[in-house]
Every structure is written in structure tokens, then in C-alpha cells.
Design an enzyme around this catalytic site. Structure first.
Site, mmCIF file in Angstrom:
data_model
loop_
_atom_site.group_PDB
_atom_site.id
_atom_site.type_symbol
_atom_site.label_atom_id
_atom_site.label_comp_id
_atom_site.label_asym_id
_atom_site.label_seq_id
_atom_site.Cartn_x
_atom_site.Cartn_y
_atom_site.Cartn_z
ATOM 1 N N ALA A 125 3.551 -2.202 18.416
ATOM 2 C CA ALA A 125 3.919 -2.818 19.689
ATOM 3 C C ALA A 125 3.058 -4.032 20.031
ATOM 4 C CB ALA A 125 3.816 -1.779 20.804
ATOM 5 N N HIS A 126 2.133 -4.412 19.112
ATOM 6 C CA HIS A 126 1.248 -5.535 19.443
ATOM 7 C C HIS A 126 1.962 -6.875 19.298
ATOM 8 C CE1 HIS A 126 -2.796 -3.408 19.444
ATOM 9 N NE2 HIS A 126 -1.904 -2.466 19.219
ATOM 10 N N HIS A 178 -3.545 -0.192 12.313
ATOM 11 C CA HIS A 178 -2.592 -1.298 12.245
ATOM 12 C C HIS A 178 -2.856 -2.027 10.946
ATOM 13 C CE1 HIS A 178 -0.635 -0.990 16.204
ATOM 14 N NE2 HIS A 178 -1.767 -0.404 16.551
ATOM 15 N N ASN A 202 0.679 6.228 12.016
ATOM 16 C CA ASN A 202 1.429 5.252 12.798
ATOM 17 C C ASN A 202 0.834 3.860 12.610
ATOM 18 O OD1 ASN A 202 1.749 7.875 15.069
ATOM 19 N ND2 ASN A 202 3.527 6.832 14.204
ATOM 20 N N ALA A 203 1.710 2.871 12.345
ATOM 21 C CA ALA A 203 1.279 1.484 12.085
ATOM 22 C C ALA A 203 0.335 1.414 10.890
ATOM 23 C CB ALA A 203 0.643 0.852 13.326
ATOM 24 N N ARG A 210 2.392 7.401 -5.749
ATOM 25 C CA ARG A 210 1.341 6.712 -6.489
ATOM 26 C C ARG A 210 0.776 5.536 -5.692
ATOM 27 N NH1 ARG A 210 4.908 8.806 -9.339
ATOM 28 N NH2 ARG A 210 6.356 7.071 -9.147
ATOM 29 N N ASP A 231 2.119 13.862 20.462
ATOM 30 C CA ASP A 231 2.913 13.856 21.699
ATOM 31 C C ASP A 231 4.334 14.357 21.470
ATOM 32 O OD1 ASP A 231 3.899 11.757 20.202
ATOM 33 O OD2 ASP A 231 3.937 10.305 21.846
ATOM 34 N N ASP A 256 -3.343 7.848 23.460
ATOM 35 C CA ASP A 256 -2.712 6.515 23.404
ATOM 36 C C ASP A 256 -1.833 6.318 24.646
ATOM 37 O OD1 ASP A 256 -2.225 3.981 22.448
ATOM 38 O OD2 ASP A 256 -0.767 4.580 20.938
HETATM 39 ZN ZN ZN Z 1 -1.842 1.086 18.102
#
Ligand code: ZN
Length: 363
Positions: A125-126, A178, A202-203, A210, A231, A256
Site C-alpha cells: 500500500a506504500h 517490503h 506480506n509484501a 528452489r 487478523d 499493523d
Molecule cells: Zn507494510
């Protein structure tokens, strides 16, 4: 003062008896036996909180911190890191300067800067416009703008190791996230001083047989602690359980949370950008997950419901994240330790939260 509880979580075990507190400090555990109600656990330590109760910390003033702090206390959080996502330098510096050091309810450990040195391939979402290549001078200006205690960066970026060295030298927790790092690149970063990863799986580069990527590299190493969002939306239950079993004792829950946490569905801000909460899931307009609406106590309940022992789930919300932050004084109930306590009933509802022995009663 006695809490009137039936048992307390001490070093990962439920010790029958009450808890005595005097002058902000735990003075006795296992006092008497029988008669009490509920259990006392160490107050939750949340390393990644973007916002809460309608507040977006990135643009919050003192009153907003107070409102969010009060709501965080009601969910059992006694210490946290306000988290600022990728943004232009001037905005991050302003957010760091506006962050109160204390007095908002829970303890503020320091800021978690999530960005701006992230992989353009794993932004989640960045905002891509705020994303920067590693820049030591910029890092130093940010660290000088306010107390930073954790930084999330992508270690595979050219120049990232210089940043890791600077962060380690200044006592800031380095978290990889990220990131599109391969396992080999991740191992180099862990050897260099990064000891944790931000929202595992996530991210991150996806894991393949491999090409295990940074997520599997983190799970494979006993010296790396994983931070995980549990969550019910960010990860499948099986994924959580595999990580839990691989990383016992080094698995930290993070919320988060964004401003939608503790609120109804609707529109909120994350790092100044609009996000929408629907059915408790927070997304940007393009559908990307944008933080969570789930407070720590719900993450504990989720993890416990998946099969984790309650004692271990509570430890993942307290002692483990405190250890990542280098705050061994927090996240534990021990004689002489600060009385940061959450009292839970049989349904795992928060009954009371205390910070340094000071009371917050759930409404
Ligand atoms: Zn994040």
C-alpha cells in the site's frame, strides 16, 4: 494494591494466585490462591501501529494521540511504536517531531519507520513516489528528527548494508520487509545485523521450492524473529500455523492497525492517503490491503483459535515483541518490573489495563 486475579502469566506459564502492585511496580506474584477472577498477562507491546480509533499517526497532533492512546489501552496495549509509512522526507520529519514521547496512555517506545527504502517491486500500500534508494544522509536526517526505534527496509537494495550498519550502530532495530530479497540476500542482511522481518509473507518475494525468498530464510534461522499480522485476512490460517510451528518463541504478533481499528467500516486515512474499511478489511482504492482494523487482543484470539496455546499466544503479543525492541523491561510480569498489565476474563475480553500501575478500566 492487589489485582484480584486467579492467575498471572509469568515467564510463559500461568501461575495461580494474585498479583500485588506498589508504586507502579509488581511487588509479588502467586499471592494466595483461589478466589480471584480472570488472568493477568503482560500488557501488549505492538511494534506496528499506523493509527487507531480514527487517528492516522502520520498526521496526528497531541489530542489525536491521546484519543488513539485511550482506545489502544482499552484493547490491552501498554506500549507501542507509532508507525510511519513511505512518504516525502518533510512529511516523515514532521511526523517524527509531532510524536509525543509520553503521556498518551500507553508507553511510546519510539517510531517505526516503514520506508522509504523499500523495494519498488513489493510496495504493497506504500506510495511509489515517496520510495527512495538507500541514502545514508537521508537516513541520518530522519534519525535526527525524532526517536526512531525500528526501521523496515529492503536489504537487497544497493547501499542497504550501509544503512543497516548505521541503524545497528545507533541501536535502532533493523527489520527487513517490503522486500524482494532472495534467501541468499536475506542471509547476508541477517548476518549484518538485521534480526527481524516486517509482516512475514506480506509484501515479500513469494516462496517457491528452489527460490525460498526472504520469508523462508527468516523462518529457517533461529536468530531471526518474525513479526506477523494475524487478523484473519493477511494470511491463511495454514500459513500462520506453519510459521508459528517453525518460529516458536520468535514469533511476534503485530496489529499493523490503521485508523479504522476500533471503528465502524468506512473511509479512513493511512499516511495521509484514503483507505476504505469494509467488513473489517482495509484496502486502498486499487484493492491492495492497507494495514488492518484488528487490535492486538483480536490477533491473540485468532492465534489461540488456530491452535496456539493461550500462554504462548499472549507471549507473542508481549515478551517477544518487547525483545525485538530491545526492551527486556517490558512485556513481562516479574517482581520489580513495571506494572504494565492487561486483565482478561474467560472469553479473553479485556477487563482492565494498567500502565506503571495506573488504571484504565474497560468501558
Ligand atoms: Zn507494510
Amino acid at each position: 494494591m492487589r489485582l484480584g486475579v486467579a492467575a498471572a502469566l509469568v515467564d510463559g506459564t500461568l501461575l495461580p494466585g494474585d498479583v500485588a502492585i506498589d508504586d507502579g511496580v509488581v511487588t509479588a506474584l502467586g499471592v494466595g490462591a483461589g478466589g480471584g477472577h480472570g488472568i493477568a498477562a503482560p500488557g501488549f507491546v505492538d511494534l506496528q501501529v499506523n493509527g487507531f480509533a480514527g487517528v492516522d499517526f502520520q498526521v496526528a497532533d497531541g489530542d489525536a494521540y491521546l484519543r488513539a492512546g485511550e482506545a489502544l489501552l482499552a484493547t490491552g496495549v501498554t506500549a507501542f511504536q507509532p508507525t510511519f509509512i513511505t512518504a516525502p522526507e518533510v512529511d516523515l520529519a514532521t511526523a517524527l517531531r509531532a510524536m509525543p514521547v509520553e503521556g498518551c496512555g500507553p508507553r511510546i517506545i519510539g517510531a517505526h519507520l516503514e520506508g522509504p527504502f523499500l523495494s519498488p517491486r513489493r510496495l504493497g500500500a506504500h506510495d511509489a513516489a515517496g520510495c527512495r534508494a538507500p541514502d545514508l544522509a537521508l537516513l541520518r536526517r530522519l534519525l535526527d528528527a525524532g526517536p526512531v526505534t525500528e526501521m523496515t527496509l529492503a536489504p537487497e537494495l544497493h547501499g542497504a548494508f550501509e544503512l543497516i550498519d548505521e541503524l545497528v550502530a545507533r541501536g535502532v532495530t533493523v527489520s527487513c520487509g517490503h522486500s524482494d530479497a532472495t534467501a541468499a540476500e536475506a542471509h547476508l542482511a541477517f548476518d549484518r545485523g538485521a534480526r527481524t522481518v516486517t509482516h512475514l509473507f506480506n509484501a515479500m518475494r513469494p516462496s517457491a521450492p528452489r527460490d525460498p525468498g526472504i520469508a523462508m530464510a527468516a523462518l529457517a534461522r533461529n536468530d531471526v524473529t518474525v513479526q506477523v499480522i494475524v487478523d484473519g485476512h493477511h494470511l491463511a490460517g495454514e500459513t500462520v500455523l506453519v510459521a508459528w510451528q517453525a518460529a516458536r518463541g520468535r514469533f511476534a504478533l503485530v496489529s499493523d492497525a490503521v485508523g479504522a481499528a476500533g471503528m465502524e467500516d468506512g473511509r479512513y486515512a493511512l499516511g495521509g492517503a484514503e483507505v476504505t474499511a469494509q467488513g473489517g478489511v482495509v484496502r486502498r482504492a486499487d484493492g491492495t490491503l492497507a494495514g488492518s482494523a484488528v487490535p492486538m487482543i483480536e490477533a491473540v484470539r485468532h492465534l489461540h483459535a488456530l491452535g496456539a496455546k493461550l500462554e504462548e499466544a499472549l507471549t507473542a503479543a508481549s515478551a517477544v515483541p518487547a525483545r525485538i525492541a530491545g526492551r527486556q523491561d517490558l512485556g513481562r510480569l516479574a517482581v520489580g518490573a513495571p506494572a504494565d498489565v492487561v486483565v482478561l476474563d474467560d472469553r479473553l475480553d479485556v477487563q482492565r489495563t494498567l500502565v506503571a500501575g495506573g488504571e484504565h478500566v474497560a468501558r
